[in-house]
Scaffold this active site. Sequence first.
Site, PDB file in Angstrom:
ATOM      1  N   GLU A  29      45.812 -36.450 100.066  1.00  0.00           N
ATOM      2  CA  GLU A  29      45.363 -34.920  99.032  1.00  0.00           C
ATOM      3  C   GLU A  29      46.911 -34.700  98.661  1.00  0.00           C
ATOM      4  O   GLU A  29      47.618 -33.879  99.492  1.00  0.00           O
ATOM      5  CB  GLU A  29      44.668 -33.923 100.312  1.00  0.00           C
ATOM      6  CG  GLU A  29      42.950 -34.035 100.541  1.00  0.00           C
ATOM      7  CD  GLU A  29      42.649 -32.501 101.270  1.00  0.00           C
ATOM      8  OE1 GLU A  29      40.827 -33.136 100.454  1.00  0.00           O
ATOM      9  OE2 GLU A  29      43.129 -32.448 101.095  1.00  0.00           O
ATOM     10  N   CYS A  30      46.873 -34.622  97.877  1.00  0.00           N
ATOM     11  CA  CYS A  30      47.824 -33.956  97.545  1.00  0.00           C
ATOM     12  C   CYS A  30      49.523 -34.592  97.571  1.00  0.00           C
ATOM     13  O   CYS A  30      50.304 -35.473  97.406  1.00  0.00           O
ATOM     14  CB  CYS A  30      48.313 -32.750  97.313  1.00  0.00           C
ATOM     15  SG  CYS A  30      48.908 -31.810  95.742  1.00  0.00           S
ATOM     16  N   GLY A  31      50.223 -33.786  98.662  1.00  0.00           N
ATOM     17  CA  GLY A  31      51.103 -34.906  99.398  1.00  0.00           C
ATOM     18  C   GLY A  31      51.107 -35.664 100.175  1.00  0.00           C
ATOM     19  O   GLY A  31      52.056 -36.517  99.462  1.00  0.00           O
TER      20      GLY A  31
END
Length: 434
Positions: free
Chosen positions: A328-330
């Site tokens: 997720e994201c990072g």
Amino acid sequence: MAPLAPGLVIGAPQSGAGKTMLTIGLQRAFARRGLRVKGAKCGPDYIDPAFHRAAIGHASVNLDGFAMEVPLLRGLAARAAENADLVIAEGAMGLFDGARAAGRSGAPADIARLLDWPMLLVIDARAAAQSIAAIAHGCATFPGAPRIAGIIVNRVASERHARMIEDGFARIALPLLGTIRRDDAMALPERHLGLVQAGETEGIDARIDAIADRIAGQCDLDAIRAAASPTARAPLPPLAVRPPGQRIAVARDDAFSFLYPHLLDAWRAAGAELRFFSPLADDAPAEDCDACWLPGGYPELRAARIAANRGFLTGLRTFAATRPVHGECGGYMVLGRTLQDADGTTHAMAGLLPVDTSMARRKLTLGYRRATLRHDAGFAPAGRELFGHEFHYATITASEGEPLADMADAEGNALPPAGHRAGNVTGSFFHLIA
């Protein structure tokens, strides 16, 4: 059966008024009185709840009125109020701000009304005096307003300024429960996604003690506690988001810290075992796990270190050859081919997804998202609508391959497909909530 703890919500007319400072100061001040204090955050946020944990030593739950169905919201609030004496929840943005669509609302005011918790309003005193009472009166009488327990005025400049503020409140029925003097030393350091994480803030415990001292000396703690309202009992429904595996390797350190506690609790309740590891310490996901989850966080601040951690990257690639990995994201950025940091230096990442990302070409992306997976994933089947959000400054500089999901905004307006799927590996900038 012991009664549930009463609760209240810290709100404000706008962001930047001092909600987090007041929340953690009150949490610590009441805890020092011997109360069992729990925390909550209204809305999608990872950073503020970590400060709540630093203040009271307990995890803080997210109560999201847009992404969560009402039974889940009430169940999480009731769970937070168990084995406690007081729940202090922190609102997000302004008290009436938030997405409103599909019968859902993310506004803190609506969450407070739904839970029947009163709101303690904090108002920034800069550039106003008697008019602060007018702002408070307007907030209290706006259609759909929750019950306002009282007002705390922050950043008061002097005794004369305080007397002018008190003069305004003498004209309305709302109680003024505190005036906090302006003190730049009480400010918490910030970076591009908000406050610097609690675990990275130097002397965090002493900072919170100093804030609690100031608030205890300038606010009516007895009146604030008395204003809290009982929490209704409600069952906690099972979360529709299933565990991605029976034994899940979950990255957790300063670069991978953005994962909602209610998801971890739901996975445990469904029988999953969580095994935490630190990519920054060059750990790889354990071989006896059958799924791996890379949360969001700040890998862009430690990209060189991650790129140099061959044990982590090699172990992650080996793991992904036979078992599912999601980022997720990072975490998504680390699963990609390269990550360009804010200085323009490009670092090689895991190379498991065909995407390159950059923090040098900054662009804010922010908002609730509704995602529909194109294929089955470990945590949800194809076709199920998932609710979550995006909040990042990173941009995609190159991308190909198969998207993970079809996307829409909070109102259901179509957005371009997002994320990637390659073999056992999936990822996107989308943070899952429910």
